[in-house]
Scaffold this motif. Structure first.
Motif, PDB file in Angstrom:
ATOM      1  N   CYS A 161       0.806   6.446  -3.229  1.00 13.58           N
ATOM      2  CA  CYS A 161       1.190   4.970  -2.595  1.00 13.58           C
ATOM      3  C   CYS A 161       2.034   4.976  -3.023  1.00 13.58           C
ATOM      4  N   ALA A 162       1.856   3.616  -4.106  1.00 10.47           N
ATOM      5  CA  ALA A 162       2.509   2.691  -4.295  1.00 10.47           C
ATOM      6  C   ALA A 162       4.984   3.581  -4.074  1.00 10.47           C
ATOM      7  N   VAL A 163       4.244   4.232  -5.022  1.00 12.11           N
ATOM      8  CA  VAL A 163       5.929   5.163  -4.460  1.00 12.11           C
ATOM      9  C   VAL A 163       6.502   5.017  -3.218  1.00 12.11           C
ATOM     10  N   LEU A 164       5.476   5.723  -2.818  1.00 11.22           N
ATOM     11  CA  LEU A 164       5.548   5.907  -0.798  1.00 11.22           C
ATOM     12  C   LEU A 164       5.888   4.312  -0.584  1.00 11.22           C
ATOM     13  N   TYR A 165       5.099   3.558  -0.417  1.00 12.12           N
ATOM     14  CA  TYR A 165       5.421   2.300  -0.235  1.00 12.12           C
ATOM     15  C   TYR A 165       6.853   1.356  -0.536  1.00 12.12           C
ATOM     16  N   ALA A 166       7.489   2.018  -2.225  1.00 19.73           N
ATOM     17  CA  ALA A 166       8.477   1.325  -2.045  1.00 19.73           C
ATOM     18  C   ALA A 166       9.624   2.212  -1.448  1.00 19.73           C
ATOM     19  N   PHE A 167       9.469   3.184  -1.387  1.00 20.13           N
ATOM     20  CA  PHE A 167      10.647   4.209  -0.703  1.00 20.13           C
ATOM     21  C   PHE A 167      10.862   3.525   1.033  1.00 20.13           C
ATOM     22  N   THR A 168       9.454   2.940   1.692  1.00 22.30           N
ATOM     23  CA  THR A 168       9.298   3.372   2.781  1.00 22.30           C
ATOM     24  C   THR A 168       9.499   2.065   3.852  1.00 22.30           C
ATOM     25  N   SER A 169       8.886   1.269   2.408  1.00 22.14           N
ATOM     26  CA  SER A 169       8.787  -0.134   3.069  1.00 22.14           C
ATOM     27  C   SER A 169       9.940  -0.631   3.564  1.00 22.14           C
ATOM     28  N   LYS A 170      11.178  -0.597   3.455  1.00 22.24           N
ATOM     29  CA  LYS A 170      12.239  -1.283   3.763  1.00 22.24           C
ATOM     30  C   LYS A 170      12.665  -1.020   4.945  1.00 22.24           C
ATOM     31  N   ILE A 171      12.113   0.445   5.582  1.00 19.85           N
ATOM     32  CA  ILE A 171      12.901   0.794   7.084  1.00 19.85           C
ATOM     33  C   ILE A 171      12.716   0.131   8.351  1.00 19.85           C
ATOM     34  N   GLY A 172      13.882   0.274   8.742  1.00 15.43           N
ATOM     35  CA  GLY A 172      13.783   0.006  10.018  1.00 15.43           C
ATOM     36  C   GLY A 172      14.258  -1.603  10.434  1.00 15.43           C
ATOM     37  N   GLU A 173      14.875  -2.069   8.739  1.00 13.37           N
ATOM     38  CA  GLU A 173      14.816  -3.527   8.725  1.00 13.37           C
ATOM     39  C   GLU A 173      16.316  -3.327   8.869  1.00 13.37           C
TER      40      GLU A 173
END
Length: 173
Positions: A161-173
């Protein structure tokens, strides 16, 4: 909550209610608190969307002000839906069926907002991937991988979950 109100009503107004027989072990067990929280979240989201519609589409200034006022708590209620959905997935035996039902409802919303509403001169309000789309896809994915997830350690799940969050949290900015 309902049981508390009935007890309060009995004491305060001396009303008589028929008592339900105790549940049998074969009866379906529900966690009523989840239903109550889900109902509260649905009610809040209905009002939130009603304020948006009345304010932005029909020009009611008071509704627009209420929409802006409640805007900061909207992510909390969306998160609450996601959290309750996750709990419900772990308790449900028919996630595939439930996911397909929600996907059908999401598809109806997409058609209504992308096809029907523009015909009624409501433009730029299409919903191609909203909360129902997200929940349905999540439930369908969970139904496919739930057997493997149940064998995974908690630490490994948190790490993924932490790795997925790190890779996807900036999508769309």
């Amino acid at each position: 909550m309902l049981a508390f109100l009935i007890q309060y009503d009995k004491i305060l107004f001396n009303k008589k209610y028929k008592e339900k027989p105790p549940m049998k072990l074969t009866d379906k067990k529900r966690i009523f608190f989840l239903d109550e929280v889900r109902g509260f979240a649905v009610l809040c989201m209905v009002f939130y969307h009603a304020f948006y519609i009345l304010g932005s589409m029909y020009g009611y200034e008071w509704a627009d002000k209420l929409f802006v006022f409640f805007m900061p708590v909207q992510p909390f209620f969306a998160g609450l839906f996601i959290f309750i959905c996750g709990i419900s997935c772990s308790l449900s035996k028919s996630n595939l069926k439930r996911g397909l039902k929600i996907l059908g409802a999401a598809a109806v919303i997409t058609v209504a907002t992308a096809v029907v509403m523009p015909m009624l001169n409501f433009v730029e309000c299409e919903i191609y991937f909203g909360i129902l789309h997200f929940l349905s896809v999540s439930i369908l994915i969970y139904s496919l991988i739930s057997q493997k997830i149940s064998k995974t350690s908690v630490f490994a799940g948190i790490l993924v979950c932490a790795v997925l969050y790190a890779f996807t949290s900036k999508i769309g900015e």
